[in-house]
Design a protein around this motif. Structure first.
Motif, PDB file in Angstrom:
ATOM      1  N   GLU A   1       0.850  -1.189   0.000  1.00 54.29           N
ATOM      2  CA  GLU A   1       0.000   0.000   0.000  1.00 54.29           C
ATOM      3  C   GLU A   1       0.887   1.241   0.000  1.00 54.29           C
ATOM      4  OE1 GLU A   1      -3.442   0.031   0.113  1.00 54.29           O
ATOM      5  OE2 GLU A   1      -3.530  -2.144   0.062  1.00 54.29           O
ATOM      6  N   VAL A   2       0.703   2.129  -0.988  1.00 55.03           N
ATOM      7  CA  VAL A   2       1.450   3.384  -1.083  1.00 55.03           C
ATOM      8  C   VAL A   2       0.472   4.488  -1.483  1.00 55.03           C
ATOM      9  CG1 VAL A   2       3.602   2.239  -1.720  1.00 55.03           C
ATOM     10  CG2 VAL A   2       2.072   3.043  -3.508  1.00 55.03           C
ATOM     11  N   SER A   3       0.942   5.715  -1.565  1.00 59.85           N
ATOM     12  CA  SER A   3       0.135   6.831  -2.066  1.00 59.85           C
ATOM     13  C   SER A   3       0.754   7.325  -3.358  1.00 59.85           C
ATOM     14  CB  SER A   3       0.114   7.979  -1.058  1.00 59.85           C
ATOM     15  OG  SER A   3      -0.582   7.625   0.090  1.00 59.85           O
ATOM     16  N   VAL A   4      -0.106   7.638  -4.321  1.00 62.10           N
ATOM     17  CA  VAL A   4       0.372   8.230  -5.571  1.00 62.10           C
ATOM     18  C   VAL A   4       0.051   9.706  -5.539  1.00 62.10           C
ATOM     19  CG1 VAL A   4       0.028   8.341  -8.066  1.00 62.10           C
ATOM     20  CG2 VAL A   4       0.237   6.143  -6.952  1.00 62.10           C
ATOM     21  N   LEU A   5       1.035  10.517  -5.900  1.00 66.68           N
ATOM     22  CA  LEU A   5       0.898  11.964  -5.937  1.00 66.68           C
ATOM     23  C   LEU A   5       0.433  12.401  -7.319  1.00 66.68           C
ATOM     24  CD1 LEU A   5       1.535  14.174  -3.841  1.00 66.68           C
ATOM     25  CD2 LEU A   5       3.766  14.372  -4.904  1.00 66.68           C
ATOM     26  N   PHE A   6      -0.588  13.278  -7.364  1.00 73.11           N
ATOM     27  CA  PHE A   6      -1.136  13.742  -8.639  1.00 73.11           C
ATOM     28  C   PHE A   6      -0.915  15.244  -8.789  1.00 73.11           C
ATOM     29  CE2 PHE A   6      -3.403   9.874  -7.868  1.00 73.11           C
ATOM     30  CZ  PHE A   6      -3.601   9.337  -9.118  1.00 73.11           C
ATOM     31  N   PHE A   7      -0.564  15.664 -10.022  1.00 66.92           N
ATOM     32  CA  PHE A   7      -0.461  17.069 -10.394  1.00 66.92           C
ATOM     33  C   PHE A   7      -1.290  17.243 -11.657  1.00 66.92           C
ATOM     34  CE2 PHE A   7       1.798  20.398 -12.865  1.00 66.92           C
ATOM     35  CZ  PHE A   7       1.563  21.452 -12.005  1.00 66.92           C
TER      36      PHE A   7
END
Length: 187
Positions: free
Chosen positions: A110-116
């Protein structure tokens, strides 16, 4: 708006229209004159790093980023595939976007993806990960002639220094911020 005194390692800000993250930070105050904030910044879009020096009156715009929890599925060459935990949508990031985080990724993590601007650009790992040692030189109890650490390889292929009593098959905890051994995990 950030001021120069807000700068620190890990801060994300906008420069020249792109989001950047500070990967190295150094503060210095010469005898006379303004304080200097020397930073190494990594462009979150293309992965390029640059060094910049800022003065105490400089201002910075925060990067408009969002993140979502995802699960790492698999890697194929230089492509890393993730699944959004809520929408089950699959996302792909490149090795350049993942960077050194590839050293700690295992299937189903489980990780977090960063969005721009709704584009995935980076991942955020948990601070600590538990990985299995797959290669380690044997240690003889009472051997004090060697150094205090030895190199081992973990299941992702990452090589790090650990205490000499860590053996092949052991599970160890690693700090993903520094890449250093923390402790042996007992299960």
């Amino acid at each position: 708006m950030y001021s120069a005194s807000d700068l620190r390692k890990g801060l994300k800000l906008m420069m020249d229209g792109d989001p950047y993250i500070i990967t190295k930070f150094d503060f210095s105050k010469p005898g006379k004159g303004q304080a200097l904030y020397k930073c190494r910044l990594r462009n979150l879009i293309n992965g390029n790093s640059t060094d910049r020096t800022f003065r105490s009156n400089d201002k910075f715009e925060p990067a408009p980023l969002s993140d979502r929890p995802v699960q790492f599925l698999y890697s194929q060459g230089d492509e890393f595939h993730f699944m959004d935990n809520k929408s089950y949508e699959q996302l792909m990031l490149s090795r350049e976007q993942i960077g050194d985080n590839v050293n700690y990724l295992i299937d189903n993590m489980e990780v977090s993806v960063l969005f721009f601007n709704d584009l995935p650009i980076d991942i955020t790992l948990p601070i600590f990960v538990n990985l299995v040692v797959t290669k380690a030189d044997p240690w003889v109890k009472g051997d004090t002639s060697g150094s205090d650490t030895k190199p081992v390889t973990v299941e992702t292929g990452y090589v790090l220094q650990v205490p000499p009593f860590i053996e092949e098959g052991a599970k160890i905890q690693i700090d993903t911020r520094t890449g250093e051994y923390i402790t042996r995990v007992k299960e």
